[in-house]
Design an enzyme around this catalytic site. Structure first.
Site, PDB file in Angstrom:
ATOM      1  N   ASN A   1      -2.922  12.933  -3.729  1.00  7.45           N
ATOM      2  CA  ASN A   1      -3.962  13.405  -4.645  1.00  7.45           C
ATOM      3  C   ASN A   1      -4.513  14.760  -4.199  1.00  7.45           C
ATOM      4  O   ASN A   1      -4.729  15.661  -5.020  1.00  7.45           O
ATOM      5  CB  ASN A   1      -5.103  12.381  -4.709  1.00  7.45           C
TER       6      ASN A   1
ATOM      7  N   HIS B   1      -4.744  14.734  -9.047  1.00  6.97           N
ATOM      8  CA  HIS B   1      -4.848  13.326  -9.454  1.00  6.97           C
ATOM      9  C   HIS B   1      -3.842  12.956 -10.543  1.00  6.97           C
ATOM     10  O   HIS B   1      -3.438  11.793 -10.629  1.00  6.97           O
ATOM     11  CB  HIS B   1      -6.271  13.019  -9.915  1.00  6.97           C
TER      12      HIS B   1
ATOM     13  N   GLU C   1      -4.624   2.386  -4.374  1.00  2.05           N
ATOM     14  CA  GLU C   1      -3.163   2.416  -4.201  1.00  2.05           C
ATOM     15  C   GLU C   1      -2.681   1.100  -3.603  1.00  2.05           C
ATOM     16  O   GLU C   1      -1.607   1.021  -3.027  1.00  2.05           O
ATOM     17  CB  GLU C   1      -2.747   3.584  -3.299  1.00  2.05           C
TER      18      GLU C   1
ATOM     19  N   ASP D   1      -1.605   9.728 -10.329  1.00  2.36           N
ATOM     20  CA  ASP D   1      -1.501   8.720 -11.393  1.00  2.36           C
ATOM     21  C   ASP D   1      -0.051   8.464 -11.764  1.00  2.36           C
ATOM     22  O   ASP D   1       0.351   7.314 -12.023  1.00  2.36           O
ATOM     23  CB  ASP D   1      -2.276   9.182 -12.630  1.00  2.36           C
TER      24      ASP D   1
ATOM     25  N   ASP E   1       0.860  -1.181   0.000  1.00 10.41           N
ATOM     26  CA  ASP E   1       0.000   0.000   0.000  1.00 10.41           C
ATOM     27  C   ASP E   1       0.896   1.231   0.000  1.00 10.41           C
ATOM     28  O   ASP E   1       1.845   1.315   0.786  1.00 10.41           O
ATOM     29  CB  ASP E   1      -0.902  -0.011   1.238  1.00 10.41           C
TER      30      ASP E   1
END
Length: 381
Positions: A259, A264, A294, A268, A251
């Protein structure tokens, strides 16, 4: 009846062209269409003896017969993302057409022309086989394409060597009565259908496999998605019953704040870079999937927990040392890992669930660390 081979070849040309109109990104389909078109038109011109002037007929049919195998081999190479150099195309074309014209205009010998044309086409096919020889170690479809090309070359060679002596030196009417011509018509029909159907099966399977891969892959990272991982579960479980199988749950720490603070697009970019690092460090046979926003899972075959711990720690340090696009230079991205060994008799997602519990123990302990079953496991409950 004599035009059946031409009709079959042209039918496959139209079929491949229509499929290419739907799947235009597959360049090999257009090349296959053009190859069958070249062979189909050439056989029609030869069977119909059009144009009737033998010199013109020789020029036009030799041009098409030389183009056919070159286009077919180029299509086979394009399927694997390769191509034949233009100079090699030109050399094959010039050698075959030039020799045929020489043995018509300089020294008229129909038998030599038959040998040159048919063996020349066979050696073009063999050159293609040589270029894709590594596909013998590939999948079923790759091997099928190689053997189709090899079989085509072998048939041309055998047909020419066994019946070529029946071709007269310069008598065209006798040529159309020779054993070579009879066998040429038969093999052209059989080979045309076999090659056409074989390539159609391969092309269809390529499309189906591509759709399946798209369905089972995460579009952002290129790793498997949950469905793709589930599809590999039976094979992975079978491996886990015989050899050690470790599940690594991962994780990215505080990903939501990335974010929120940087957008975002930056998030990404972090996911994509993380996936590239994972792919670069995985061993052959390991499987990686993005199972959530994630959240990632790596399944390592033939790997006890200690080996998985070594990989996870290497990944953790690499991520912490990486500078990600869209983030400040001094901003460190970290991740946490939890590792569990697969137990015979349990399901894959049961083992992933245990690895997740260990992962969240690592996060509760302060993040940016790796906990593994039997090695480090404080507060895992």
């Amino acid at each position: 009846m004599q035009f059946i081979p031409s009709a079959l070849l042209l039918l496959f040309a139209v079929t491949f062209f229509c499929i290419w109109l739907i799947e235009r990104q597959r360049r090999q389909l257009l090349l296959f269409a053009l190859s069958f078109l070249a062979f189909g038109v050439a056989t029609f011109m030869q069977f119909a003896l059009w144009p009737s002037d033998i010199g013109y007929n020789t020029i036009m049919t030799s041009t098409l017969y030389s183009a056919g195998p070159l286009l077919l081999v180029e299509g086979v190479l394009a399927r694997s993302g390769r191509s034949m150099p233009r100079g090699e195309h030109a050399a094959w074309f010039a050698a075959i057409v030039g020799t045929l014209l020489c043995f018509y205009y300089v020294e008229n010998d129909l038998q030599v022309r038959v040998y040159v044309l048919n063996l020349g086409m066979a050696f073009i096919f063999l050159s293609g086989v040589w270029k894709i020889r590594q596909q013998m170690r590939g999948g079923v479809l790759d091997r099928a394409v190689l053997w189709l090309l090899f079989g085509l070359a072998a048939t041309f060679i055998a047909r020419t060597l066994l019946t070529g002596s029946s071709v007269p030196k310069d008598n065209i009417p006798e040529f159309f009565q020779s054993d070579f011509w009879i066998w040429a018509q038969l093999t052209m029909s059989v080979l045309g259908v076999a090659m056409g159907l074989g390539l159609l099966v391969v092309a269809s399977a390529d499309v189906i496999l591509a759709l399946k891969a798209e369905r089972d892959s995460d579009p952002l990272t290129g790793l498997l998605n949950r469905r793709g991982l589930q599809g590999r579960a039976p094979r992975l479980l079978a491996l886990g019953r015989r050899r050690p199988l470790s599940i690594v749950a991962c994780d990215i720490d505080s990903f939501k704040s990335i974010n929120d603070r940087f957008g975002h697009a930056a998030g990404d970019a972090v996911l994509q870079t993380f996936a590239r690092i994972v792919k670069a460090q995985m061993r052959a046979g390991d499987v990686a999937a993005r199972t959530g926003g994630e959240e990632f899972v790596i399944v390592m075959k033939d790997a006890p927990v200690g080996d998985a711990f070594t990989l996870a720690e290497r990944l953790r340090r690499m991520i912490a040392d990486t500078r990600f696009a869209g983030l400040p230079a001094d901003f460190a991205v970290t991740c946490s890992f939890g590792i569990a060994e697969f137990h015979g008799g349990e399901g894959l997602w049961d083992a992933i669930g245990r690895a997740d519990k260990i992962l969240y123990a690592a996060k509760r302990a302060g993040r940016n660390r790796t906990f593994a079953e039997g090695l480090q496991l404080p507060n895992a409950a």
